[in-house]
Design a protein around this motif. Structure first.
Motif, short mmCIF file in Angstrom:
data_model
loop_
_atom_site.label_atom_id
_atom_site.label_comp_id
_atom_site.label_asym_id
_atom_site.label_seq_id
_atom_site.Cartn_x
_atom_site.Cartn_y
_atom_site.Cartn_z
N THR A 7 -37.24 69.07 23.76
CA THR A 7 -37.27 67.67 23.32
C THR A 7 -36.10 67.48 22.35
N SER A 8 -36.01 66.31 21.76
CA SER A 8 -34.96 66.05 20.77
C SER A 8 -35.47 66.26 19.35
N PHE A 9 -36.51 67.08 19.20
CA PHE A 9 -37.10 67.34 17.89
C PHE A 9 -36.06 67.75 16.87
N ASP A 10 -35.20 68.72 17.21
CA ASP A 10 -34.22 69.21 16.24
C ASP A 10 -33.21 68.14 15.87
N ALA A 11 -32.81 67.32 16.81
CA ALA A 11 -31.85 66.26 16.52
C ALA A 11 -32.44 65.19 15.61
N ASN A 12 -33.77 65.02 15.68
CA ASN A 12 -34.44 64.00 14.89
C ASN A 12 -35.04 64.53 13.60
N ALA A 13 -34.88 65.81 13.34
CA ALA A 13 -35.47 66.41 12.13
C ALA A 13 -34.80 65.85 10.88
N THR A 14 -35.61 65.64 9.86
CA THR A 14 -35.12 65.14 8.59
C THR A 14 -34.25 66.20 7.92
N GLN A 15 -33.12 65.77 7.43
CA GLN A 15 -32.21 66.67 6.72
C GLN A 15 -32.31 66.41 5.22
N PRO A 16 -32.00 67.40 4.41
CA PRO A 16 -32.06 67.20 2.96
C PRO A 16 -31.09 66.11 2.50
N ASP A 17 -31.54 65.31 1.53
CA ASP A 17 -30.66 64.27 0.97
C ASP A 17 -29.47 64.89 0.26
N THR A 18 -29.74 65.96 -0.47
CA THR A 18 -28.69 66.64 -1.24
C THR A 18 -28.76 68.13 -0.92
N PRO A 19 -28.07 68.56 0.15
CA PRO A 19 -28.12 69.97 0.50
C PRO A 19 -27.57 70.85 -0.62
N MET A 20 -28.21 71.98 -0.84
CA MET A 20 -27.77 72.92 -1.87
C MET A 20 -26.73 73.86 -1.26
#
Length: 149
Positions: A59-72
């Motif tokens: 599915t497109s689960f990985d493409a739609n996954a939420t990403q961190p606002d401020t990646p460390m």
């Protein structure tokens, strides 16, 4: 009406955690406990609660996954590798039709089980979690995610 089914979609990640997915894994772990408890509450009224546990599914689960606002930056390289691992797992994942067939079985079985694994990968992961020693299981998670063991 004295009968029915509640079918909750969980994930093998509810029992086999992955890095960088803590919130998702926690939600699936919670749905596992919620479903088990609720099943005891409603069973005497002819209602059963069942869980369907897919693994990685195409599915497109990985493409739609939420990403961190401020990646460390500390996790930058690890996250990049994880994103590669996830994309590969999703593209090689089980066919969504396998999950649909399991949902249908969960809805219609005369004697429903609490848990239904959906697809061959989900079956292998749940068996491994049950029978492989915890330390070895942990090492495999780290190895498959290309993390230091």
């Amino acid at each position: 009406q004295g009968a029915g089914r509640i079918i909750n979609i969980s994930s093998v990640l509810g029992i086999a955690p992955q890095p960088f997915m803590a919130i998702y894994v926690a939600s699936k772990h919670a749905i596992e406990g919620y479903s088990e408890s609720l099943d005891h509450e409603v069973r005497e009224h002819g209602i059963r609660v069942v869980l369907v546990q897919p693994a990685y599914t195409k599915t497109s689960f990985d493409a739609n996954a939420t990403q961190p606002d401020t990646p460390m930056t500390l996790y930058g390289e690890r996250r990049r590798v994880f994103d590669e691992v996830m994309a590969s797992a999703m593209s090689a994942g089980d066919d969504p039709a396998a999950v649909a067939r399991v949902v249908l079985a969960a809805a219609t079985d005369k004697k429903p089980k609490l848990r239904y694994t959906a697809g061959p990968l989900a079956s292998r992961v749940t068996k491994a979690r049950r029978f492989v020693p915890a330390g070895l299981f942990d090492k495999q998670i780290r190895k498959s995610n290309r993390m230091p063991i």
